[in-house]
Structure formats: C-alpha cells, structure tokens
Design a protein around this motif. Structure first.
Motif, PDB file in Angstrom:
ATOM      1  N   PHE A 194       1.238  -1.184   0.168  1.00 20.32           N
ATOM      2  CA  PHE A 194      -0.029   0.009  -0.120  1.00 20.32           C
ATOM      3  C   PHE A 194       1.190   1.417   0.042  1.00 20.32           C
ATOM      4  CE2 PHE A 194      -2.432   3.042   3.113  1.00 20.32           C
ATOM      5  CZ  PHE A 194      -2.852   3.648   1.648  1.00 20.32           C
ATOM      6  N   GLN A 195       2.109   1.893   1.357  1.00 16.83           N
ATOM      7  CA  GLN A 195       2.947   2.110   0.495  1.00 16.83           C
ATOM      8  C   GLN A 195       3.590   2.830  -0.586  1.00 16.83           C
ATOM      9  OE1 GLN A 195       5.444   2.678   4.409  1.00 16.83           O
ATOM     10  NE2 GLN A 195       3.225   1.484   5.384  1.00 16.83           N
TER      11      GLN A 195
ATOM     12  N   LYS B 193       2.669   5.951  -3.209  1.00 14.25           N
ATOM     13  CA  LYS B 193       4.053   6.986  -4.016  1.00 14.25           C
ATOM     14  C   LYS B 193       4.117   6.297  -5.124  1.00 14.25           C
ATOM     15  CE  LYS B 193       9.093   7.282  -3.382  1.00 14.25           C
ATOM     16  NZ  LYS B 193       9.755   6.503  -4.122  1.00 14.25           N
ATOM     17  N   GLU B 194       4.231   5.396  -5.860  1.00 12.40           N
ATOM     18  CA  GLU B 194       4.217   5.239  -7.363  1.00 12.40           C
ATOM     19  C   GLU B 194       3.221   5.613  -7.938  1.00 12.40           C
ATOM     20  OE1 GLU B 194       5.180   1.099  -7.929  1.00 12.40           O
ATOM     21  OE2 GLU B 194       7.294   1.714  -7.248  1.00 12.40           O
TER      22      GLU B 194
ATOM     23  N   PRO C 222       0.807  -3.398 -11.026  1.00 10.25           N
ATOM     24  CA  PRO C 222       1.955  -4.672 -12.091  1.00 10.25           C
ATOM     25  C   PRO C 222       2.683  -5.670 -10.770  1.00 10.25           C
ATOM     26  CG  PRO C 222       2.530  -2.220 -11.396  1.00 10.25           C
ATOM     27  CD  PRO C 222       1.022  -2.582 -10.789  1.00 10.25           C
ATOM     28  N   GLN C 223       2.962  -6.683 -11.578  1.00  9.45           N
ATOM     29  CA  GLN C 223       3.307  -8.120 -10.899  1.00  9.45           C
ATOM     30  C   GLN C 223       3.693  -8.199  -9.304  1.00  9.45           C
ATOM     31  OE1 GLN C 223       5.038 -10.986 -13.448  1.00  9.45           O
ATOM     32  NE2 GLN C 223       4.132 -10.832 -15.169  1.00  9.45           N
TER      33      GLN C 223
ATOM     34  N   ARG D 205       9.753   6.412   1.388  1.00  7.25           N
ATOM     35  CA  ARG D 205       8.397   6.343   2.023  1.00  7.25           C
ATOM     36  C   ARG D 205       8.304   7.206   3.201  1.00  7.25           C
ATOM     37  NH1 ARG D 205      10.085   1.054   6.075  1.00  7.25           N
ATOM     38  NH2 ARG D 205      10.742   0.191   4.792  1.00  7.25           N
ATOM     39  N   THR D 206       9.106   8.494   2.875  1.00  6.94           N
ATOM     40  CA  THR D 206       8.502   9.956   3.374  1.00  6.94           C
ATOM     41  C   THR D 206       9.251  10.865   2.491  1.00  6.94           C
ATOM     42  OG1 THR D 206       8.215  11.530   5.410  1.00  6.94           O
ATOM     43  CG2 THR D 206      10.419   9.827   5.224  1.00  6.94           C
ATOM     44  N   ARG D 207       8.539  12.578   2.472  1.00  7.90           N
ATOM     45  CA  ARG D 207       9.559  13.309   2.072  1.00  7.90           C
ATOM     46  C   ARG D 207      10.739  13.702   2.830  1.00  7.90           C
ATOM     47  NH1 ARG D 207       5.834  14.200  -2.737  1.00  7.90           N
ATOM     48  NH2 ARG D 207       3.884  14.157  -1.966  1.00  7.90           N
TER      49      ARG D 207
END
Length: 175
Positions: free
Chosen positions: A77-78, A82-83, A114-115, A131-133
């Motif tokens: 999920f994270q 982001k993507e 995606p796979q 995981r963070t800016r």
C-alpha cells in the motif's frame, strides 16, 4: 387558544420529524443504490480485464483483499501510494488513509497492479528514505561498508520476519 397553539406546535413538530425521517430514508436508499452501482461497475471492469487476458491477484498466488488486510499489505500500500498517487502515508490523516487503502484494495482485486505487488514485497526492500518526503542527512554520508552492512541487516530482518505471503520466504510464528 392556548390549547390550539400547543396542538399546532405538536402538529408542526410531528410534520418536521416525518420530513426528517423521509429524508433519512431517501438518503439511505440513495447510498444503497450507489453502492450497488459501484459493485456492478467493479464487476464489469473485472470481467472486461479478464476478457482482455488481464491477470488478477490469484494468477500470482495472491489472495483477494478486503479493507481488513491493511496490516498484511501495508508495504504494498505504501509503495502504491508513492508510485501511483505521489503521496506518502505519513502525510495522510487516518480517514484519508482508509479511503486510499480502499482504492488500493479495489485496484489490487481488479488485477490492475504490476506483478511485483502480487508477488509480495519485503518491508525492508523499500528504502526508508522513500517512505516519506523527509530527506535524512545521514543517509548521504554512509560509507560503502556501512551501506553493505545495512543491506545485510535488512536481508536478515526480512528472512526472520516474513509472514509466508507470496514472495516472502519464511513464516513468522504468531506470539
């Protein structure tokens, strides 16, 4: 006259309550219809993807998800946040995070990811810096030896804490 006023107030109050009840019922019915419509749309979309040869999570040995699977798929999920959404979990409130996870579940179950998501991701395979800016100053000053030691430690943690999900090798006993 005073009795008439009281009677009139009672009648107005009863009419107002009846109107509120009717509005609540209509609102509830609209929500139900919207939910049913969303389910039909999702079903049609899934059928369309399957007809085009799209593969769902089952094709990779991954299960369908529900909103209760947050902790099992938090890593995926994270990364998706982001993507796909250019957002970071630490920037979302809890209600917004739940809404985003619901969208992730829908995307997961329709086989649109995606796979790599369905095969399983190790939590440590995603760099903490991504995981963070926030940009960690020490990360750019690590020596090559320190970076190699960090990668070795990540691999060790992964192998010792995996939960048997697709793409994750070891099963961690529940305590």
């Amino acid at each position: 006259t005073e009795k008439e006023e009281k009677k009139e107030k009672k009648e107005k109050k009863a009419a107002a309550e009846a109107m509120e009840t009717k509005e609540k019922k209509e609102k509830k019915e609209k929500k139900r219809k919207d939910r049913d419509h969303d389910k039909q749309d999702k079903s049609r979309k899934t059928q369309h993807l399957q007809a085009e040869g799209a593969q769902g999570p089952e094709a990779f040995g991954a299960p369908l998800l529900s909103e209760d699977d947050y902790f099992q798929r938090a890593t995926e999920f994270q990364l998706w946040l982001k993507e796909a959404r250019n957002r970071f979990l630490d920037e979302l409130g809890s209600e917004e995070a739940r809404k985003e996870f619901k969208k992730f579940v829908s995307t997961w179950n329709s086989g649109e990811l995606p796979q790599k998501y369905y095969k399983g991701l190790q939590e440590t395979s995603i760099a903490a810096a991504s995981r963070t800016r926030h940009k960690w100053a020490f990360a750019s000053t690590l020596s090559q030896a320190d970076q190699m030691q960090l990668e070795s430690t990540k691999d060790s943690v992964d192998s010792q804490t995996s939960r048997g999900l697709p793409g994750r090798t070891a099963a961690r006993p529940d305590r």
